[in-house]
Scaffold this motif. Structure first.
Motif, PDB file in Angstrom:
ATOM      1  N   TYR A 273     -13.098 -15.871 -13.988  1.00  0.00           N
ATOM      2  CA  TYR A 273     -11.861 -15.391 -14.609  1.00  0.00           C
ATOM      3  C   TYR A 273     -11.391 -14.076 -13.966  1.00  0.00           C
ATOM      4  O   TYR A 273     -10.206 -13.880 -13.698  1.00  0.00           O
ATOM      5  N   GLU A 274     -12.334 -13.170 -13.760  1.00  0.00           N
ATOM      6  CA  GLU A 274     -11.973 -11.871 -13.183  1.00  0.00           C
ATOM      7  C   GLU A 274     -11.294 -12.031 -11.826  1.00  0.00           C
ATOM      8  O   GLU A 274     -10.316 -11.343 -11.519  1.00  0.00           O
ATOM      9  N   SER A 275     -11.816 -12.956 -11.014  1.00  0.00           N
ATOM     10  CA  SER A 275     -11.268 -13.163  -9.676  1.00  0.00           C
ATOM     11  C   SER A 275      -9.844 -13.724  -9.746  1.00  0.00           C
ATOM     12  O   SER A 275      -8.944 -13.270  -9.028  1.00  0.00           O
TER      13      SER A 275
ATOM     14  N   ASP B 108     -10.681  -6.230 -18.941  1.00  0.00           N
ATOM     15  CA  ASP B 108     -11.571  -6.839 -19.928  1.00  0.00           C
ATOM     16  C   ASP B 108     -10.793  -7.579 -21.011  1.00  0.00           C
ATOM     17  O   ASP B 108     -11.200  -8.659 -21.449  1.00  0.00           O
ATOM     18  N   TYR B 109      -9.665  -6.986 -21.425  1.00  0.00           N
ATOM     19  CA  TYR B 109      -8.871  -7.632 -22.479  1.00  0.00           C
ATOM     20  C   TYR B 109      -8.281  -8.959 -21.984  1.00  0.00           C
ATOM     21  O   TYR B 109      -8.336  -9.980 -22.695  1.00  0.00           O
ATOM     22  N   PHE B 110      -7.748  -8.969 -20.772  1.00  0.00           N
ATOM     23  CA  PHE B 110      -7.137 -10.208 -20.255  1.00  0.00           C
ATOM     24  C   PHE B 110      -8.195 -11.294 -20.028  1.00  0.00           C
ATOM     25  O   PHE B 110      -7.930 -12.478 -20.234  1.00  0.00           O
ATOM     26  N   VAL B 111      -9.391 -10.872 -19.611  1.00  0.00           N
ATOM     27  CA  VAL B 111     -10.475 -11.847 -19.465  1.00  0.00           C
ATOM     28  C   VAL B 111     -10.818 -12.445 -20.839  1.00  0.00           C
ATOM     29  O   VAL B 111     -11.074 -13.645 -20.969  1.00  0.00           O
TER      30      VAL B 111
ATOM     31  N   ASP C  75       0.834  -1.211   0.000  1.00  0.00           N
ATOM     32  CA  ASP C  75       0.000   0.000   0.000  1.00  0.00           C
ATOM     33  C   ASP C  75       0.868   1.260   0.000  1.00  0.00           C
ATOM     34  O   ASP C  75       0.564   2.247  -0.688  1.00  0.00           O
ATOM     35  N   LYS C  76       1.954   1.234   0.770  1.00  0.00           N
ATOM     36  CA  LYS C  76       2.846   2.398   0.847  1.00  0.00           C
ATOM     37  C   LYS C  76       3.558   2.631  -0.491  1.00  0.00           C
ATOM     38  O   LYS C  76       3.677   3.776  -0.953  1.00  0.00           O
ATOM     39  N   LEU C  77       4.009   1.536  -1.129  1.00  0.00           N
ATOM     40  CA  LEU C  77       4.732   1.675  -2.399  1.00  0.00           C
ATOM     41  C   LEU C  77       3.799   2.112  -3.529  1.00  0.00           C
ATOM     42  O   LEU C  77       4.202   2.861  -4.425  1.00  0.00           O
ATOM     43  N   LYS C  78       2.561   1.655  -3.499  1.00  0.00           N
ATOM     44  CA  LYS C  78       1.578   2.115  -4.491  1.00  0.00           C
ATOM     45  C   LYS C  78       1.431   3.633  -4.420  1.00  0.00           C
ATOM     46  O   LYS C  78       1.388   4.314  -5.449  1.00  0.00           O
ATOM     47  N   LYS C  79       1.372   4.112  -3.190  1.00  0.00           N
ATOM     48  CA  LYS C  79       1.224   5.568  -3.007  1.00  0.00           C
ATOM     49  C   LYS C  79       2.484   6.298  -3.460  1.00  0.00           C
ATOM     50  O   LYS C  79       2.413   7.330  -4.130  1.00  0.00           O
ATOM     51  N   ARG C  80       3.648   5.747  -3.100  1.00  0.00           N
ATOM     52  CA  ARG C  80       4.922   6.406  -3.452  1.00  0.00           C
ATOM     53  C   ARG C  80       5.099   6.497  -4.961  1.00  0.00           C
ATOM     54  O   ARG C  80       5.533   7.538  -5.475  1.00  0.00           O
ATOM     55  N   TYR C  81       4.787   5.426  -5.665  1.00  0.00           N
ATOM     56  CA  TYR C  81       5.015   5.392  -7.117  1.00  0.00           C
ATOM     57  C   TYR C  81       3.754   5.692  -7.931  1.00  0.00           C
ATOM     58  O   TYR C  81       3.736   5.493  -9.155  1.00  0.00           O
ATOM     59  N   ASN C  82       2.685   6.136  -7.214  1.00  0.00           N
ATOM     60  CA  ASN C  82       1.450   6.549  -7.870  1.00  0.00           C
ATOM     61  C   ASN C  82       0.872   5.444  -8.757  1.00  0.00           C
ATOM     62  O   ASN C  82       0.587   5.641  -9.941  1.00  0.00           O
ATOM     63  N   VAL C  83       0.685   4.273  -8.174  1.00  0.00           N
ATOM     64  CA  VAL C  83       0.138   3.116  -8.889  1.00  0.00           C
ATOM     65  C   VAL C  83      -1.246   2.810  -8.333  1.00  0.00           C
ATOM     66  O   VAL C  83      -1.438   2.724  -7.114  1.00  0.00           O
ATOM     67  N   GLY C  84      -2.216   2.629  -9.202  1.00  0.00           N
ATOM     68  CA  GLY C  84      -3.582   2.337  -8.775  1.00  0.00           C
ATOM     69  C   GLY C  84      -3.777   0.884  -8.384  1.00  0.00           C
ATOM     70  O   GLY C  84      -2.896   0.038  -8.575  1.00  0.00           O
ATOM     71  N   ASN C  85      -4.969   0.569  -7.861  1.00  0.00           N
ATOM     72  CA  ASN C  85      -5.276  -0.792  -7.412  1.00  0.00           C
ATOM     73  C   ASN C  85      -5.807  -1.678  -8.530  1.00  0.00           C
ATOM     74  O   ASN C  85      -5.619  -2.894  -8.508  1.00  0.00           O
ATOM     75  N   GLU C  86      -6.499  -1.081  -9.488  1.00  0.00           N
ATOM     76  CA  GLU C  86      -7.161  -1.876 -10.517  1.00  0.00           C
ATOM     77  C   GLU C  86      -6.214  -2.219 -11.667  1.00  0.00           C
ATOM     78  O   GLU C  86      -5.298  -1.460 -11.987  1.00  0.00           O
TER      79      GLU C  86
END
Length: 651
Positions: free
Chosen positions: A434-436, A377-380, A361-372
């Protein structure tokens, strides 16, 4: 007016700061033209100040000699190309990865878990439990059945009694009802530990799940940790070359009788204990914590002593026979003392999952990376059931170059995640939406790459990490150099070793020794009788049978080849054949029968080889440093050196 003084003060402070910065960036000396800055020297000097054995090394000039020698060796190592060796690079890479683990973490979560762990280690919990086994990958339907069954068992336990139900339902296959005894923090999986510590005495917990299945736990008791014990011991080992041929159990019983006669434990330990580390200290051992020793008999006896001054009966372990005396009782160490150990334990435990998530969670914030996942849709759309057969492949028209996410300065593409999906299908995956499945895989992919990116850039982001890596890098390089240039070369240089030995024979002398028997007693009168019997030529067993009895031990004999430092001999004992006068020693009296005097003798090269090789290595290294000094010119900036001395003097 006040504003004027404010600006004067501001610029004065700024000038001092700039000058300090300039001093730290000043070149203290150069090695073959390569600069070495004052900042590095001061940092290393301060770090090692408390570690040096020789007081002269605390002198800045003396330490500078060591530091320049160190830099000369590093210069030579790089000139020989040792920093390019695959083994060196592999070792350094492994170390950096290992070290990074202590820097790449979420300190707040870690600190909270460490404090919680300490609180739990302060107590022991006694509990029993019932477990319904179920696989971690069980279907929702089977999971619900298991949960309903454990709830029914809990209801029964509350109405019929936990122990009755536990014993009835245990089958050792699908249901376990077990007595667990006392345990403390880190002895159970984290979820189980948490449930046990959070359940009141006499209560039955709500159902909770671990990787083994669903549990309920009944807490029977909680007690304060047993903490530490400080004890001394007297140990008697088997001695193959013991000329007395006395059984260790007989000797320990003799010592025990002397204790019961009121003789001092510490002086008996000094005279008769075979533990050479603790004997000079009266048998004292470092503090012992419960579970610390791999000698259960010793721990049981140690923690069984209740009152300060209590002395155990003789008992046997794998090491020999012991008598233990209790000198101190203390609760578990203070938090600060245990903190480093607890941090490592927390990181190896199930608790680490909480730390990992906080870090992500901290690194996502530091490097501005989202959760999704971008492009879900393409990978599914390119996913299918071949994945569960482990035969899934990316389609030929896969959008490999499509941008996925960016971590710091590194851009990831669809290809990176697609390859990860393909690679990780080897890991058993339960069928589902598949999504899960793709979402969980993306979480793992993102976590792995966030941590790797920080690890790869940690030297840029963390100054302390950069310093430690730099020191290890140089230390490892120095080891490679010393091993190839000095240590191995010195070991195999038989002619050089022989020549060095011949020129320094006076350093390898075996001191004068005696073959002697020492009689020890608390009574001078007893030793006068022993002296007379020894003079008459009576053997030791006969003397013991005459002087000692089953109820009282008057004398104990020690037979050995001894030098002046032997623990049984009084100080400044005069080596002279025959029976000595009676001496006061270690709060008792001793009498020495010197059978033979072994004169000071010259050690052969074979007898002294280990010491000779070590000394020869030191000799070779000193000459080698002189050669390096001639090969790589060292220029010291005397003005900067004086500034460094002044700066260090003020600290």
């Amino acid at each position: 007016m006040k504003l004027k003084y404010f600006f004067t003060l501001f610029f004065t402070l700024l000038l001092v700061y700039v000058n300090a910065q300039s001093e730290n960036k000043a070149i203290l000396f150069s090695v073959d033209g390569a600069p070495v800055y004052t900042s590095e020297f001061i940092r290393v000097y301060n770090k090692n100040l408390d570690l040096v054995q020789d007081e002269s090394q605390k002198d800045v000039d003396e330490y500078l000699k060591l530091f320049t020698s160190y830099k000369l060796k590093l210069k030579e190592a790089k000139a020989l190309g040792l920093h390019k060796k695959p083994t060196y690079l592999r070792e350094l890479s492994n170390y950096k990865k290992q070290l990074a683990k202590s820097f790449i973490t979420d300190s707040k979560v870690t600190d909270a878990l460490v404090e919680e762990a300490y609180d739990r280690l302060s107590y022991d919990v006694k509990a029993n439990h019932i477990l319904i086994k179920i696989s971690e990958n069980a279907s929702p339907e089977d999971t619900l059945v298991a949960y309903n069954n454990i709830m029914k068992l809990r209801d029964r336990a509350l109405s019929e009694g936990f122990e009755k139900v536990r014993k009835e339902v245990h089958n050792g296959q699908t249901i376990y009802g077990e007595e667990l005894g006392y345990f403390t923090g880190f002895k159970m999986v984290y979820k189980f530990e948490t449930a046990a510590f959070n359940t009141d005495i006499g209560a039955v917990s709500l159902p909770f799940r671990t990787r083994f299945g669903y549990h309920i736990v009944n807490v029977l008791d909680k007690r304060k940790s047993r903490g530490e014990r400080t004890v001394a011991h007297i140990m008697v080992m088997n001695k193959e070359k013991d000329s007395l041929a006395e059984k260790p159990e007989d000797r320990i019983q003799d010592i025990n009788k002397k204790l019961s006669q009121g003789e001092d434990f510490k002086y008996l330990a000094k005279q008769f204990s075979d533990d050479k580390n603790s004997a000079p200290k009266g048998g004292m051992l470092p503090p012992i914590s419960s579970g610390q020793l791999n000698v259960p008999e010793f721990e049981t006896v140690t923690f069984g002593l209740e009152n300060i001054g209590d002395v155990s009966e003789p008992f046997k372990t794998n090491f020999g026979w012991h008598i233990v005396k209790l000198y101190g009782k203390k609760p578990i160490p203070e938090f600060k003392a245990m903190e480093p150990e607890l941090v490592e334990k927390v990181k190896r435990d199930d608790r680490s999952k909480l730390i990992d998530q906080a870090l992500v969670d901290k690194l996502k914030k530091r490097y501005n990376v989202g959760n999704e996942l971008p492009g879900m849709d393409y990978f599914v759309s390119v996913f299918n059931n071949d994945y569960f057969k482990r035969t899934w492949k990316l389609p030929e028209d896969f959008k490999a170059d499509q941008p996925l996410i960016k971590i710091g300065k590194k851009q990831f593409s669809y290809r990176d995640f697609g390859d990860y999906l393909q690679k990780t299908q080897r890991t058993a995956t339960q069928k589902g939406a598949y999504e899960s499945i793709i979402s969980k895989k993306y979480e793992s992919f993102l976590k792995e790459n966030l941590i790797k990116y920080q690890e790869d850039h940690l030297e840029e982001e963390n100054e302390e990490f950069a310093y430690i890596v730099s020191e290890y890098r140089d230390g490892l390089l120095l080891f490679e150099l010393m091993e190839t240039t000095i240590w191995n070369a010195a070991k195999t240089d038989s002619i050089g070793i022989q020549e060095y030995y011949s020129n320094h024979k006076n350093n390898y002398i075996l001191p004068e020794r005696i073959d002697a028997v020492v009689a020890s007693s608390t009574k001078q009168k007893t030793l006068k009788k022993v002296s007379k019997l020894l003079d008459e030529g009576m053997d030791l067993d006969q003397i013991k049978s005459l002087v000692n009895s089953n109820d009282e031990i008057e004398v104990i004999f020690t037979s050995d080849v001894m030098d002046t430092k032997h623990q049984a001999l009084p100080e400044k004992f005069d080596f002279k054949k025959g029976i000595s006068k009676i001496y006061k020693h270690n709060n008792a009296y001793v009498l020495v029968q010197v059978k033979d005097i072994l004169p000071e003798t010259q050690k052969t090269l074979e007898e002294a080889k280990g010491t000779v090789i070590s000394d020869y290595q030191t000799y070779k290294e000193a000459n080698w440093i002189k050669e390096l000094g001639a090969k790589y010119k060292i220029v010291i900036n005397q003005e900067v050196l004086e500034n460094v001395k002044s700066q260090l003097k003020k600290q």
